[in-house]
Design a protein around this motif. Structure first.
Motif, short mmCIF file in Angstrom:
data_model
loop_
_atom_site.label_atom_id
_atom_site.label_comp_id
_atom_site.label_asym_id
_atom_site.label_seq_id
_atom_site.Cartn_x
_atom_site.Cartn_y
_atom_site.Cartn_z
N LEU A 1 -6.03 -0.86 8.84
CA LEU A 1 -4.86 -1.74 8.76
C LEU A 1 -5.21 -3.07 9.41
O LEU A 1 -5.61 -3.12 10.58
CB LEU A 1 -3.67 -1.11 9.47
N THR B 1 1.93 -1.85 12.23
CA THR B 1 1.38 -0.51 11.90
C THR B 1 2.46 0.50 11.54
O THR B 1 2.39 1.66 11.91
CB THR B 1 0.51 0.04 13.05
N GLN C 1 -3.61 -3.81 12.70
CA GLN C 1 -3.96 -2.95 13.83
C GLN C 1 -5.29 -3.35 14.46
O GLN C 1 -5.53 -3.11 15.65
CB GLN C 1 -4.04 -1.49 13.35
#
Length: 349
Positions: free
Chosen positions: A70, A55, A73
């Motif tokens: 993401l 991240t 993530q």
């Protein structure tokens, strides 16, 4: 845990096809690791971007279960829970009821508002070009201090922390509702960076920047306040909040050139302060007609006024709303607070 990944696959100028892959993974496995497993073990032709896996770089931004995120993530457990929640909401089921499908599904697609190169890889040239339009660097005049470093106090530097967290992943740009309808809008990522420069005590181009960001619907007035950018931002930058702060600075600056978006905001507040709600008769004349100074604008109102008259939608008289005094008091209190905040901010520069 067995999971089905439905991935949107596409070549340039070709139709989208959804391909399904099955994986048996631990619930804590990230979506990026799942994509790696698919590419390494099942289909080497699958294309997606990745880099740091932590991240930081923003490379692996994509749409996961219909919103930008993401891949490094998000994990399988959270996304399966999101899929169940979406199914329950769509079907009116209880929140603790699971999707009837025996195997949970996670949908993956490329980011929105950008042309697809291949599969989950998108072309980001326009994204960078729009960022460049806001001149996202401290003004050169501020850097011309050869005899010393241009240092900031810890307090001044802390004002930049939230905007400085932006990793330019493109998530906010991907899910922005304004961009499909208004191609000239610079986008939430650019305006979040723009506010970072306005908050930077080393920058000496504030007046120029405010004039630039105030330009019609290209700048801050192009934002539709849909809140999508705040929702999907993985770093807590809250682009909409930064856009609102720029608007406040624009509205507080009496030297900026008049514009229709600026009149729209000011007239709306003034009319509500005057009568508790908007007097439609005055609103069009003041905003579009610019108080009879904009003749083309005035003539553009004639067809609409005719339709409103025929349908009896044009008010003949205006009655102030109940509670006007309370509304007026609230607006005056907000204006005083904004004026005080602006004065404090100016004194610290």
């Amino acid at each position: 845990m067995q999971v089905l990944f439905k991935i949107s696959r596409q070549q340039q100028q070709s139709a989208v096809k959804v391909q399904t892959y099955s994986l048996d993974v631990d619930p804590s496995t990230t979506i990026l690791d799942c994509l790696n497993l698919i590419k390494w073990q099942q289909d080497g032709s699958l294309a997606f971007r990745k880099n740091c896996r932590n991240t930081i770089c923003g490379s692996c931004s994509m749409r996961i279960n219909h919103r930008a995120a993401l891949a490094c993530q998000q994990n399988v457990k959270a996304e399966v829970a999101r899929s169940y929640s979406a199914w329950n909401k769509q079907n009116g089921a209880d929140s603790d009821r699971e999707n009837p499908d025996s195997i949970p599904v996670i949908e993956i697609a490329p980011m929105g508002n950008m042309p697809v190169i291949k599969d989950l890889v998108v072309e980001m040239d326009q994204f960078w070009q729009k960022l460049d339009q806001v001149e996202p660097y401290v003004s050169s005049a501020s850097r011309q201090v050869p005899e010393r470093e241009f240092l900031q106090s810890p307090e001044d530097r802390s004002k930049l922390d939230q905007m400085g967290n932006c990793i330019l992943c493109g998530a906010c740009y991907s899910d922005c509702n304004a961009l499909p309808a208004n191609g000239s809008f610079v986008g939430p990522h650019a305006l979040a960076k723009a506010h970072r420069l306005l908050a930077d005590t080393r920058d000496q181009a504030t007046e120029h920047r405010l004039e630039q960001y105030n330009q019609d619907i290209q700048g801050v007035w192009g934002c539709t306040r849909c809140f999508n950018c705040n929702t999907v931002c993985p770093m807590g930058v809250a682009p909409l909040d930064q856009i609102s702060k720029i608007k406040s600075q624009v509205l507080a600056n009496p030297t900026l050139p008049d514009s229709r978006p600026l009149r729209h905001r000011r007239v709306l507040v003034d009319l509500v302060q005057e009568g508790g709600w908007i007097d439609e008769r005055k609103f069009g004349l003041k905003v579009v007609g610019n108080n009879f100074k904009d003749l083309p604008g005035l003539f553009s109102l004639v067809p609409l006024a005719g339709q409103m008259l025929r349908r009896q939608k044009l008010p003949i008289k205006f009655d102030a709303s109940t509670g006007t005094d309370e509304v007026r008091g609230l607006i005056e209190a907000v204006k005083k607070r904004q004026s005080k905040t602006a004065s404090q901010s100016e004194s610290t520069r």
